[in-house]
Design a protein around this motif. Sequence first.
Motif, short mmCIF file in Angstrom:
data_model
loop_
_atom_site.label_atom_id
_atom_site.label_comp_id
_atom_site.label_asym_id
_atom_site.label_seq_id
_atom_site.Cartn_x
_atom_site.Cartn_y
_atom_site.Cartn_z
N MET A 163 44.65 34.91 52.65
CA MET A 163 44.53 36.36 52.48
C MET A 163 44.71 36.74 51.00
N THR A 164 45.67 36.09 50.35
CA THR A 164 45.93 36.39 48.93
C THR A 164 44.70 36.02 48.09
N LEU A 165 44.05 34.92 48.49
CA LEU A 165 42.88 34.46 47.74
C LEU A 165 41.66 35.36 48.00
N LEU A 166 41.50 35.76 49.25
CA LEU A 166 40.31 36.54 49.61
C LEU A 166 40.44 38.03 49.27
N ARG A 167 41.67 38.51 49.26
CA ARG A 167 41.88 39.95 49.00
C ARG A 167 42.79 40.14 47.78
#
Lengths: 102, 352
Positions: B243-247
């Motif tokens: 999630m941190t990488l995608l958002r």
Amino acid sequence: MRLELRRGCLTLAVLTQLRTECYGYTLRKALADDGLEIDEGTLYPLLRRLETQGLLESQWREEEKRNKRFYKLSPDGDKILHQLLEEWERMNASLTKILQEA
Amino acid sequence: MSTLNNPHELIERYLQSVRFWLSMTNEKEGILAELSDDLRSQVEEKEVELGRALDNHEVADILKRCGAPMIVAGRLAPKRYLIGPTLFPIYLFVLKMVLLWIMVPVFVFIVGPATLGSYHGDWRTAFAVTLGNLWSGSFVAAGIITLAFAVIERTHTIAQVECKWDPMNMPPVRKYERKPSLLQTACELAFNFVGLIWLLLLPHNPFLILGPAASFLKAGPIWHTFYIPILALAVFGLLRSGMTLLRPQWTWWPALGQILHSVFVLTILKLILDAIGSTPDGMWQPFVVLRQTSVTAQSIRVSAIVNVSVLFALLGTWLGLCIAIPIHTWKLMRNIRLERSNGEHTAPVQAL
């Protein structure tokens, strides 16, 4: 915002009015007659503050069987008032110019 | 209410009430005399205007216009501060420093363990006592600091201090890295992925955790109960990094994800620690047990060392997370505050 604008104007009006000696109530009435209503809770602390700053001088005297505190502009107050009025005129001129351009 | 003899008595009563609310000041009598004169002048002017004396109700109307005695006293009294605007930022800074960076660490690392010792390991009572002492101690500290600053304000000490500073000696601008870097997030994701695979392989390949000792040791029954929750924790960790990488635009997510992850770990640790101590015979459940074919004196010693080491590791993690969660929460709040303040600064000026 309105209060800030009013605060500065009141100080100028009070100093100008006190070129002639008067006591609290008559000063308040004179200002109200010229369209500048001011309540007791605002005027008296302002007078004391201006006196502490050395711009006003006060004297207790008996008049109409009552003790009244008379205020008038001090020599320092007179100098400051001239400077303030010059500043006021400059600002007023600038503001008028800005308003005309807008 | 007693009867009024004349309307002027109403003014006297009003002035008496204002006097009550005026704080002790040298100007008290002067303030009251001026107010008295102002009110009487108003009454007289009205009487001249009407050509008759005012009745009680008319005088009461004038007093009502003037305002409630308590409010009028507050307006007329000289403005005083317990701690004025010049000192207030310093006061707030000292208060934060003492409470957060002195009181809390002292209680967590010194008073807490000492209390735990004096209550012979009864951690619930020790925790309650420490928390109570921290609470009352914080109040005392805040009171002393406030008193000290009030004295400084009263004695105008700050005005006498020559403020020496040089713009050339100011510290360099700090860069707040609020967003984790792409490399850091990618590494975290890869690490979590490898961790999950390792965890999935573990039940059939105990040597992955026990090494050579796997020949005579095996996981205790407690791990069968907690394997699925630990697996869920690993999956959550993977999702968190993903999630941190995608958002990356969700600047609040890394800190919030960290808090949720820590709370998840803390919950599982609590359940494990509760489970190992709750056996019917009162003995502790072991984390590793000996295989029946390999019971030797040396293997028993190794098994005991592993069990104690795992217990200490779990307790250490528990303690670490108890400290980390408030820190992560504080970071999250700071980030939200910074985001909001940035938003306010970039928004058009609407406050006027």
